[in-house]
Design an enzyme around this catalytic site. Structure first.
Site, short mmCIF file in Angstrom:
data_model
loop_
_atom_site.label_atom_id
_atom_site.label_comp_id
_atom_site.label_asym_id
_atom_site.label_seq_id
_atom_site.Cartn_x
_atom_site.Cartn_y
_atom_site.Cartn_z
N TRP A 13 0.82 -1.23 0.00
CA TRP A 13 0.00 0.00 0.00
C TRP A 13 0.85 1.27 0.00
CZ3 TRP A 13 -5.11 1.59 0.12
CH2 TRP A 13 -5.33 2.91 0.54
N ASP A 16 -0.20 9.24 0.35
CA ASP A 16 0.34 10.56 0.01
C ASP A 16 1.81 10.61 -0.42
OD1 ASP A 16 -1.93 10.74 1.55
OD2 ASP A 16 -1.08 12.09 3.03
N TRP A 40 -4.26 0.23 4.09
CA TRP A 40 -3.65 1.24 4.94
C TRP A 40 -3.34 0.64 6.32
CZ3 TRP A 40 -4.11 3.71 9.57
CH2 TRP A 40 -3.41 4.91 9.71
N SER A 76 2.37 11.94 7.07
CA SER A 76 2.89 12.76 5.97
C SER A 76 3.73 13.94 6.43
CB SER A 76 1.74 13.27 5.12
OG SER A 76 1.26 12.19 4.34
N ARG A 151 -1.39 17.63 11.77
CA ARG A 151 -0.44 16.82 10.99
C ARG A 151 0.00 17.46 9.69
NH1 ARG A 151 -5.28 13.87 11.37
NH2 ARG A 151 -6.58 13.89 9.49
N ASP A 152 0.90 16.75 9.01
CA ASP A 152 1.33 17.00 7.64
C ASP A 152 2.17 18.28 7.49
OD1 ASP A 152 -0.26 14.77 7.32
OD2 ASP A 152 -1.96 15.86 6.50
N GLU A 204 -6.21 18.49 5.73
CA GLU A 204 -5.04 17.62 5.59
C GLU A 204 -4.10 18.22 4.53
OE1 GLU A 204 -6.18 13.21 6.81
OE2 GLU A 204 -6.99 13.66 4.83
C1 FRU Z 1 -3.93 12.14 3.88
C2 FRU Z 1 -3.50 11.58 5.22
C3 FRU Z 1 -2.63 12.58 5.97
C4 FRU Z 1 -1.86 11.69 6.91
C5 FRU Z 1 -1.64 10.47 6.08
C6 FRU Z 1 -1.69 9.17 6.83
O1 FRU Z 1 -4.26 11.11 2.98
O2 FRU Z 1 -4.62 11.20 5.99
O3 FRU Z 1 -3.36 13.60 6.62
O4 FRU Z 1 -0.66 12.27 7.31
O5 FRU Z 1 -2.66 10.46 5.08
O6 FRU Z 1 -1.36 8.10 6.00
#
Ligand code: FRU
Length: 419
Positions: A13, A16, A40, A76, A151-152, A204
């Site tokens: 899998w 991002d 996932w 991410s 996050r991110d 996100e």
């Molecule tokens: C977006 C997301 C991000 C997170 C990641 C987890 O697709 O949900 O916000 O960091 O994927 O895999």
């Protein structure tokens, strides 16, 4: 393993794109990666490199959980080069309870999300045990952000400072964008925020950059297509009014648009290419895994690289010139399962590319991939763009896993996964 044009999960899998950077003469693309099954799960960062963003070489796992704070996932994030070293920023995830029958999922959804980084001397070696730093602890002040959804990190350098945007939420009701600032790219201070319904209920993957004198935000708000036939989370693009130095980020009066009208792409991330072009790649979501010839299952594919420009207040994402160059000169092997078609379409006309249907009706482009959706695969088949006019130019890149339709040099793009 190598890939051409559309980078796919090496097996199992991916989601991002992460840490996208042109570093010491190579393009590095990391990605959210679950190495054990085509679903996932506990996130790692997979790693691929390329000379041209066309031919990709997979290098396996770069980042994996080693610390208490990232025990349940390396979510991410992004990359910068500083003092010749690659700095990777990511969200560290620690679950408050594991699902009993699948320890790769959280039992509560009330997880701890904090920000961390790792410094690599060369962009190939990542000392997951000794080179990580925990840089932004869990947010406790809920008037700023949310401890469970924050996050991110996307980091960039501007006028002597480092900045980071983060995604969060206000009570899971309205998405929030957070801005942090740093002098040294390691110690970070809160710098500003923007809460807005246009960020869905949770934001996100925000990415802010300057292009053609405009500040563009590409981000992935959750819930904006709720109660439709389409996935409810969709990536958007928007020209913003910002004074980054002062920590101010606001929507401008310009209308936003979708990153891609095929409704499959999500979580795009940009970087500057070797010539300073703002280049972006998105993840195409796939409801079912596919199989390689050797039987190994894979799920998740990246779009072609696109260049972001702003003309007359409109954001364009045209295919990267390296892709054009490649199709101008290529023949042979896996490449031969790719075609490019350059054409013009007028009101009422229809084009059929291998049973992928493109029509112009009432000034909009409509696509239909019914022929590529097998029984039992849950996928929307039809898409349409906003109003364009009486005719338009199309460039269609048709690969084995995804077809991308570029309209009027990237004014709109429609990309669809194929089975
Ligand atoms: C977006 C997301 C991000 C997170 C990641 C987890 O697709 O949900 O916000 O960091 O994927 O895999």
């Amino acid at each position: 393993m190598n890939d051409i044009l559309h980078l796919r999960a090496p097996e199992n899998w991916i989601n991002d794109p992460n840490g996208f950077i042109y570093y010491k003469g190579k393009y590095h693309l990391f990605y959210q990666y679950f190495p054990y099954a085509p679903v996932w799960g506990t996130m790692h960062w997979g790693h691929a490199v390329s000379d041209d963003m066309i031919h990709w070489k997979h290098l396996g796992v770069a980042l994996f959980p080693t610390k208490e704070y990232d025990a349940n996932g390396i979510f991410s994030g992004s990359a910068i080069e500083k003092d010749g070293k690659m700095h990777l920023y990511y969200t560290a995830v620690k679950y408050n309870g594991l699902e009993k029958e699948n320890i790769h999922h959280s039992a509560t959804g009330l997880d701890e999300q904090s920000q961390a980084m790792i410094i690599s001397e060369n962009g190939y070696d990542f000392d997951n045990f000794n080179a990580k730093k925990h840089i932004i602890p869990i947010i406790e002040d809920t008037s700023i952000g949310d401890p469970h959804d924050c996050r991110d990190p996307k980091v960039w350098y501007e006028d002597g400072k480092y900045y980071m945007v983060l995604a969060s939420t206000h009570k899971k009701e309205e998405g929030v964008l957070l801005l942090y600032v740093s002098d040294d790219a390691v110690s970070w201070n809160y710098h500003g925020r923007l809460q807005d319904k246009r960020f869905g209920y949770i934001l996100e993957c925000p990415d802010i950059f300057e292009v053609d004198g405009n500040r563009v935000l590409i981000c992935s708000p959750m819930g904006v297509y709720k109660d439709t036939e389409y996935p409810e989370n969709q990536a958007t693009m928007q020209i913003m009014d910002c004074d980054i130095k002062q920590g101010e980020v606001r929507f401008s009066d310009k209308d936003g648009k979708l990153f891609d009208y095929g409704m499959d792409l999500y979580a795009p991330q940009s970087t500057l290419d070797e010539e300073g072009r703002r280049t972006v790649i998105g993840w195409a979501r796939m409801p079912e895994a596919k199989r390689f010839d050797d039987g190994k299952a894979w799920n998740g594919v990246m779009s072609l690289p696109r260049v972001v420009n702003v003309k007359d207040g409109q954001i364009y994402t045209d295919v990267h010139p390296m892709v054009k160059k490649y199709f101008d000169s290529s023949k042979g092997s896996r490449e031969s399962c790719y075609t490019r078609r350059i054409c013009h379409i007028g009101e009422g006309e229809e084009i059929n590319i291998d049973e992928f249907i493109i029509k112009m009706v009432d000034g909009c482009i409509h696509t239909d991939r019914t022929a590529f959706v097998p029984d039992g695969v849950k996928l929307h088949t039809k898409c349409s763009t906003p109003y364009i006019g009486v005719s338009c130019d199309l460039v269609v890149y048709n690969g084995p896993d995804i077809i991308e339709v570029y309209i009027n040099n990237g004014l709109f793009v429609v990309s669809n996964v194929k089975y």
